[in-house]
Design an enzyme around this catalytic site. Structure first.
Site, PDB file in Angstrom:
ATOM      1  N   LYS A 178       0.117   9.085  -4.365  1.00 20.99           N
ATOM      2  CA  LYS A 178      -0.267   8.083  -3.362  1.00 20.99           C
ATOM      3  C   LYS A 178      -0.522   8.753  -2.019  1.00 20.99           C
ATOM      4  CE  LYS A 178      -0.955   4.046  -1.382  1.00 20.99           C
ATOM      5  NZ  LYS A 178      -0.057   2.891  -1.275  1.00 20.99           N
ATOM      6  N   LYS A 246       1.773   4.514   8.489  1.00 18.81           N
ATOM      7  CA  LYS A 246       3.096   4.793   7.910  1.00 18.81           C
ATOM      8  C   LYS A 246       2.948   5.746   6.720  1.00 18.81           C
ATOM      9  CE  LYS A 246       4.606   2.973   4.504  1.00 18.81           C
ATOM     10  NZ  LYS A 246       4.917   2.276   3.274  1.00 18.81           N
TER      11      LYS A 246
END
Lengths: 298, 298
Positions: A178, A246
Site C-alpha cells: 500500500k 498520512k
C-alpha cells in the site's frame, strides 16, 4: 467439528466511515450475515435496515463473529478497537480471524498480530486502494499480508469487497505494498498536474489534450479519472488529501528504514502539508494540482 | 481538375530512422505509393524491396509527391531537409502538403510553416508518441496542429501510422501537446521508479506488487509496460532517454515562455542530464529509474 469445516459464519465489521459503510453494505449484498459496530453512533442505521445486527461494543461484535474486519483511519484507531476495554480482542474467539483494511505502518500491523496471536486470533493486513468509488462498486484493490491459510479463509469475504485481491507475503506485506501504491500515486498526480498546468497556460483545450494522450504512453488512471478535476480546479471527494498525506508519512518512514530515496514523494508530501494548512485537506487527493497551478499563477 | 478531386497520390517520406522506417513500411502496407529519402544512404533498401521508390535528394522526393512526411530528430534536421540546397521546399509543388512528425519547438514549426506558405505549400505539425513499438504496430498517438482542411486531407495517411489521431488546434498545437505528453511521462517514470525502488528495498516481490497495483488508481502505461525494466535494471530500447531529454528541453522552454512551474519535470531533466553524462543516453527512457535506484544504493 464445526470449526474444522471452516465454513465462514457471521462476519463482523468495525468502522463505518465512507469506505467501511460501502464495504459493509457489499458484504450484506453478497449474502453474508453481518454484525457491525461504529465508534460514533447512528452510522449503522442504513445497514441495520438491510439486515445487519448492531453490536454495542467491539467485544460483543467479536464474540458473535468468525471473521472481523476493520477499516479505520490509522494505527491508534485500530489499537483502540482491538485492545481498549471492551475491545475486539476481549470478545473474539480462539481460531477466529481479524482482517485490518486500514492503512497503517507494517510495524504496527506486526505488533497487533503478535498480541492477537497470544489469544489464538489470526490476523491479515489487507489495506485497500480505489477510494470511495472502489468501495461502493466493490472494485477495490486489496493488498494482503499474512499466512496463506488465513488468506484462503478470507478470500471469499474479500472477493465481495474488491476486484483484485493479491497475497503479497507475510504479515505487513500488504501495508508495504500500500505504501508503494501511495508513492506511485503521489508522483502520478504531480505528473498529470504539471501536464494539465502546461496545457492550460498554453491556451490549449486541455480536455482535448487529455483525450489525445490518455490512450498512449502518458496514460494512467489518474490522467483518465482525475485530470478533469484538475482542469476545473474543483476537487470533490474521492479520497481525502489529508489521508493520502498520512499514508505518505508511513511510506516515507519506511523509506527511511530501508534507505530508499524518494524525491518526488517528498515533494508531494511537502505540497500536501501546505495544502492542508490552507484548508484543502478534505478535498480529493487530486487537489495536489493546486500547488502546481498556484505556483504557475493559475 | 485533378487537384480539385484531392485524391491522395504518391506519398513521400524523409527520415528513415527507427521510427521513420517503421512508419514508411506501414504506409506501403496500407497500399500507398511511396517514395523515400534518407540522409545517410543504405536505410531504404528494405523499403525499396517492398516497392518504394528511392529519391536521390529531398527536392526530387518533393517533386513527385502530393504529401511529404518527415520524422527526424530536431528542428535543425527539419530545417535542413526543407530548406538546404536541393531541399524539399525546392521540389514540392504548390498545393502540396508537408507533415512534420518530428518533435520540435512550436515556434520553429510555425516559422517553417510560414516559409513554406510563401511557396504555396501547406504544413501540419504532427508529432507522435508511442516509441518504436507504436511505430511498428501503427498504434502511435499523433498530435496534429494546423488548418482543418489540411488535417482532413492527411487523415487517411496518418491513420496508416497511428491509432489515435487528434487535431489539437492551429499550427504548433501538436508540438505543444507533445510537450505536455513528455512532461506527464517524465513524472510518471519517476513515480513508478520510486515505487519500484521502495518495493525492492523492502524485499517485496516487485513483480507481484506491480501485478497487484496495475489495475488500480496507481495504474499507468508506464507501470504496466516499463516497471519490469526498472525491476531488472536493464533498459532495452524503446525510446531513447537522450531524445526524451531533448523533448524536455522544448517543454521547459515553453514553460518559461508561459510561466508554468514544473518542479518534477525539472528534476527529471536534471537526472537525465546526469544519466546521459554517465553514458546511458541511448538506453530506453525508463532508465530514468537508474537515478532513484542509485540514490537508494541499488
Amino acid at each position: 467439528m464445526e470449526a474444522a469445516q471452516r465454513v465462514t459464519g457471521r462476519i463482523g465489521f468495525a468502522g463505518l466511515g465512507t469506505m467501511g459503510a460501502y464495504m459493509a453494505e457489499n458484504l450484506i449484498r453478497a449474502g453474508h450475515e453481518l454484525s457491525v459496530w461504529n465508534r460514533s453512533p447512528g452510522r449503522a442505521t442504513h445497514l441495520v435496515d438491510l439486515g445487519a445486527a448492531e453490536a454495542s461494543t467491539p467485544a460483543q461484535l467479536g464474540a458473535t463473529c468468525d471473521i472481523v474486519i476493520t477499516c479505520v483511519t490509522d494505527a491508534p484507531d485500530v489499537e483502540e478497537v482491538l485492545f481498549a476495554p471492551d475491545g475486539l480482542a476481549e470478545g473474539m474467539r480462539e481460531g477466529s480471524l481479524f482482517i485490518d483494511c486500514s492503512t497503517i505502518s507494517p510495524t504496527k500491523a506486526r505488533e497487533f498480530a503478535s498480541r492477537l496471536s497470544q489469544r489464538g486470533i489470526a490476523m491479515l493486513d489487507a489495506p485497500v486502494s480505489g477510494g470511495s468509488e472502489g468501495a461502493r462498486l466493490a472494485t477495490l484493490t486489496i493488498m494482503v499480508g499474512g499466512e496463506i491459510d488465513d488468506v484462503e479463509r478470507a478470500r471469499e469475504v474479500l472477493g465481495a469487497l474488491g476486484s483484485t485481491i493479491t497475497h503479497l507475503g507475510p504479515l505487513g506485506a500488504g501495508q508495504w505494498t500500500k505504501a508503494v501504491n501511495q508513492v506511485i500515486l503521489a508522483g502520478t498526480y504531480l505528473a498529470v498536474a504539471e501536464g494539465v498546468t502546461l496545457a492550460l497556460k498554453a491556451g490549449l483545450d486541455a480536455e482535448r489534450v487529455v483525450g489525445a494522450l490518455a490512450g498512449g504512453a502518458a496514460g494512467s488512471w489518474v490522467l483518465q479519472n482525475r485530470s478533469g478535476r484538475m482542469i476545473d480546479d474543483d476537487y470533490p471527494i474521492g479520497f481525502k488529501l489529508r489521508l493520502h498525506r498520512k499514508d505518505l508519512g508511513i511510506a516515507l518512514a519506511l523509506a527511511r528504514d530501508v534507505g530508499a530515496v524518494l524525491p518526488v514523494t517528498s515533494l508531494a508530501a511537502s505540497f500536501e502539508d501546505g495544502l492542508i494548512g490552507e484548508g484543502h485537506g478534505d478535498e480529493d487527493n487530486s487537489a495536489l494540482a493546486r500547488s502546481i497551478r498556484t505556483l504557475s499563477g493559475l
